[in-house]
Write an enzyme that holds these catalytic residues in place. Structure first.
Site, PDB file in Angstrom:
ATOM      1  N   GLU A  48       0.646  -1.154   0.079  1.00 42.91           N
ATOM      2  CA  GLU A  48      -0.021   0.812  -0.020  1.00 42.91           C
ATOM      3  C   GLU A  48       0.763   1.392   0.208  1.00 42.91           C
ATOM      4  OE1 GLU A  48      -3.832  -0.103   2.212  1.00 42.91           O
ATOM      5  OE2 GLU A  48      -4.048   2.544   1.979  1.00 42.91           O
ATOM      6  N   GLY A  50       1.432   5.292   0.689  1.00 47.57           N
ATOM      7  CA  GLY A  50       0.360   6.006   1.771  1.00 47.57           C
ATOM      8  C   GLY A  50       0.104   4.862   2.955  1.00 47.57           C
ATOM      9  N   GLY A  53      -0.633   9.979   8.333  1.00 48.13           N
ATOM     10  CA  GLY A  53      -0.673  10.428   9.337  1.00 48.13           C
ATOM     11  C   GLY A  53       0.495  11.480   9.312  1.00 48.13           C
ATOM     12  N   SER A  62      -4.454   1.630   7.768  1.00 49.52           N
ATOM     13  CA  SER A  62      -5.103   0.442   6.558  1.00 49.52           C
ATOM     14  C   SER A  62      -3.862  -0.760   6.776  1.00 49.52           C
ATOM     15  CB  SER A  62      -5.195   1.343   5.433  1.00 49.52           C
ATOM     16  OG  SER A  62      -3.916   1.829   4.856  1.00 49.52           O
ATOM     17  N   GLN A  98       6.419   8.166  -4.382  1.00 50.86           N
ATOM     18  CA  GLN A  98       5.771   7.221  -5.087  1.00 50.86           C
ATOM     19  C   GLN A  98       5.991   8.663  -6.570  1.00 50.86           C
ATOM     20  OE1 GLN A  98       1.104   8.765  -3.661  1.00 50.86           O
ATOM     21  NE2 GLN A  98       1.579   7.548  -5.896  1.00 50.86           N
ATOM     22  N   HIS A 123      -1.617  11.661  -3.552  1.00 46.62           N
ATOM     23  CA  HIS A 123      -3.874  11.202  -4.020  1.00 46.62           C
ATOM     24  C   HIS A 123      -3.258  12.532  -5.439  1.00 46.62           C
ATOM     25  CE1 HIS A 123      -5.626  10.286  -1.003  1.00 46.62           C
ATOM     26  NE2 HIS A 123      -6.138   9.353  -1.258  1.00 46.62           N
ATOM     27  N   ASP A 149      -9.373   7.020  -4.249  1.00 46.42           N
ATOM     28  CA  ASP A 149     -10.496   8.448  -3.825  1.00 46.42           C
ATOM     29  C   ASP A 149      -9.229   8.988  -5.660  1.00 46.42           C
ATOM     30  OD1 ASP A 149     -10.120   8.051  -1.614  1.00 46.42           O
ATOM     31  OD2 ASP A 149      -8.711   9.085  -0.803  1.00 46.42           O
TER      32      ASP A 149
HETATM   33  C1  LIG Z   1      -4.747   9.035   3.022  1.00 42.08           C
HETATM   34  S1  LIG Z   1      -2.829   8.679   3.393  1.00 42.08           S
HETATM   35  C2  LIG Z   1      -3.185   7.228   3.576  1.00 42.08           C
HETATM   36  C3  LIG Z   1      -3.899   6.790   4.816  1.00 42.08           C
HETATM   37  C4  LIG Z   1      -4.062   5.183   5.004  1.00 42.08           C
HETATM   38  N1  LIG Z   1      -3.409   4.253   3.169  1.00 42.08           N
HETATM   39  C5  LIG Z   1      -5.286   4.443   5.122  1.00 42.08           C
HETATM   40  O1  LIG Z   1      -6.321   4.066   4.818  1.00 42.08           O
HETATM   41  O2  LIG Z   1      -5.105   4.628   6.526  1.00 42.08           O
HETATM   42  C6  LIG Z   1      -1.478   9.402   2.182  1.00 42.08           C
HETATM   43  C7  LIG Z   1      -0.471   9.005   2.526  1.00 42.08           C
HETATM   44  O3  LIG Z   1       0.471   9.273   1.986  1.00 42.08           O
HETATM   45  C8  LIG Z   1       1.384   9.841   2.358  1.00 42.08           C
HETATM   46  N2  LIG Z   1       2.273  10.579   1.067  1.00 42.08           N
HETATM   47  C9  LIG Z   1       2.298  11.905   0.429  1.00 42.08           C
HETATM   48  N3  LIG Z   1       2.726  11.663  -0.578  1.00 42.08           N
HETATM   49  C10 LIG Z   1       3.744  10.704  -1.138  1.00 42.08           C
HETATM   50  C11 LIG Z   1       4.179  10.211  -1.819  1.00 42.08           C
HETATM   51  N4  LIG Z   1       5.072  11.349  -2.933  1.00 42.08           N
HETATM   52  N5  LIG Z   1       4.440   9.059  -1.600  1.00 42.08           N
HETATM   53  C12 LIG Z   1       4.340   8.428  -1.021  1.00 42.08           C
HETATM   54  N6  LIG Z   1       3.468   8.810   0.506  1.00 42.08           N
HETATM   55  C13 LIG Z   1       3.084   9.695  -0.067  1.00 42.08           C
HETATM   56  C14 LIG Z   1       1.463  10.279   3.288  1.00 42.08           C
HETATM   57  O4  LIG Z   1       2.844  10.705   3.896  1.00 42.08           O
HETATM   58  C15 LIG Z   1       0.003   9.960   3.986  1.00 42.08           C
HETATM   59  O5  LIG Z   1       0.888   9.210   5.162  1.00 42.08           O
END
Ligand SMILES: C[S@@+](CC[C@H](N)C(=O)[O-])C[C@H]1O[C@@H](n2cnc3c(N)ncnc32)[C@H](O)[C@@H]1O
Length: 282
Positions: A48, A50, A53, A62, A98, A123, A149
Site C-alpha cells: 500500500e 501511503g 498520519g 490500513s 511514489q 493523490h 480517491d
Molecule cells: C491518505 S494517507 C494514507 C492513509 C492510509 N492508506 C490508510 O488508509 O489508513 C496518505 C499518506 O500518503 C503519504 N504520502 C504523501 N505523499 C507521498 C508520496 N509522494 N509518496 C508516498 N507517500 C506519500 C502521506 O505522508 C500520508 O501518510
C-alpha cells in the site's frame, strides 16, 4: 451470512477499531470485501502506497486492517515519512516517494512482485500516474492494482481539474483508457495499438471513489476472426477515417494535443476571418 458478507463485517469492525478512513467515512470496505475475500487464509504480498498520519502522526490504520484481515500476508507500506514504529512480523514500512520512478524500480526489484497494490498516497495526479505506470508491471497475473480517491483527478488542489478534465492526463483518463487496454488485442491498427500500453489487465471495476484493475491470467486473447477480415476492416477504417489518422494518433498519445489542435484551428480561422474582413473593406 455469505463468506463475502462475513469478510465485509470483519473489515468494518477492524476498520472502525483502527479508525481507518477506508471504512468511515468512505465505505470502501464493501468493495474490498467483494474483491479480496478470495485472499483470506492465503499467503500473498500486498503493497500500500501511503501509510497515513503524514509527518504529524504515526498512522498505519490500513496496514493494521490488512494485517487483521490477512494474517498470513506479507504487507509493505510506502510513505515519504518514516513509519518503522509500525513494523511487525507481517508489516514492513519503507520510505519511498511514489512520484520517483527510479525509487519505485529499486523498491520493486528488492520486494516485488505483488499480488495487490493499493495507491492511497499523495493523490496528486502526477504521483498517481508515476506509480501506476511504474508499478502495474509489478502486479502478478490475477492480481489487483487499486486506485483510491481517484476523483481527485477533478480537483485543482491535487493538480487535477474539472474544467480541463478532457485535456489533462489523469488517473480518471487512464481508467477510461483501461477499456482500450483490455481490448488492445482487438485493435486492428498497429499504430493505434502502440499508443495503448500492454498492461495485461482484463478487468476494470469502478466504484464511487475506488477503482480496481485486475491483471489477466491468460494473455493475448483476441476476438478478431481468422481469414481476410483484418485486411478488409483496416481498409474500410482507412477509407472512412484515414485522412484524420495523424490527428487521432497525436490525441491518443497526448490528450493536451487536442487543446493544441483547437488553438491552431482557431488561429487559422481567425486568420481567414481577418483576411475576409480586409477583403470586404476594399
Ligand atoms: C491518505 S494517507 C494514507 C492513509 C492510509 N492508506 C490508510 O488508509 O489508513 C496518505 C499518506 O500518503 C503519504 N504520502 C504523501 N505523499 C507521498 C508520496 N509522494 N509518496 C508516498 N507517500 C506519500 C502521506 O505522508 C500520508 O501518510
Amino acid at each position: 451470512m455469505s463468506n463475502s458478507k462475513n469478510f465485509e463485517e470483519l473489515l468494518r469492525v477492524a476498520g472502525e477499531e483502527f479508525e481507518c478512513d477506508k471504512v468511515v467515512p468512505h465505505n470502501y470496505h464493501k468493495y474490498y470485501a467483494s474483491h479480496l475475500e478470495e485472499y483470506t487464509g492465503r499467503s500473498f504480498k500486498l503493497l500500500e502506497i501511503g501509510i497515513g498520519g503524514e509527518g504529524r502522526e504515526i498512522g498505519g490504520a490500513s496496514l493494521k486492517l490488512w494485517e487483521r484481515a490477512f494474517p498470513q500476508a506479507e504487507i509493505h507500506g510506502l510513505d515519504i515519512f518514516p513509519k518503522t514504529e509500525l513494523d511487525t512480523q507481517n508489516i514492513k514500512t519503507h520510505i519511498v516517494d511514489q512520484g520517483d520512478p527510479q525509487a519505485l524500480i529499486e523498491f520493486v526489484s528488492q520486494y516485488g512482485p505483488f499480488d495487490i497494490i493499493i495507491d492511497d498516497g499523495s493523490h496528486k495526479r502526477s504521483d498517481q500516474l508515476t506509480s501506476l505506470f511504474g508499478l502495474i508491471g509489478a502486479v502478478i497475473p490475477g492480481g489487483y492494482y487499486i486506485l483510491e480517491d481517484y476523483f481527485t483527478s477533478y480537483w485543482p488542489v491535487y493538480d487535477g481539474s474539472t474544467l480541463a478534465k478532457d485535456f489533462l492526463d489523469t488517473p480518471v483518463r487512464w481508467l477510461k483508457q483501461s477499456i482500450d487496454i483490455i481490448n488492445r488485442n482487438n485493435m486492428l491498427s498497429e499504430d493505434m495499438r502502440s499508443t495503448v500500453p500492454d498492461w495485461q489487465i482484463d478487468e476494470l471495476h469502478v466504484y464511487p471513489g475506488v477503482a480496481f484493475l485486475r491483471k489477466g491470467l491468460s494473455q493475448n486473447r483476441t476476438e478478431i476472426p481468422e481469414g481476410d477480415f483484418t485486411s478488409n476492416q483496416i481498409e474500410l477504417d482507412d477509407l472512412r477515417y484515414g485522412q484524420y489518422k495523424n490527428m487521432f494518433l497525436s490525441y491518443a498519445q497526448d490528450p493536451t494535443s487536442n487543446l493544441n489542435l483547437l488553438i491552431k484551428l482557431k488561429e487559422e480561422i481567425d486568420a481567414k476571418i481577418s483576411t475576409l474582413v480586409v477583403k470586404s473593406q476594399i
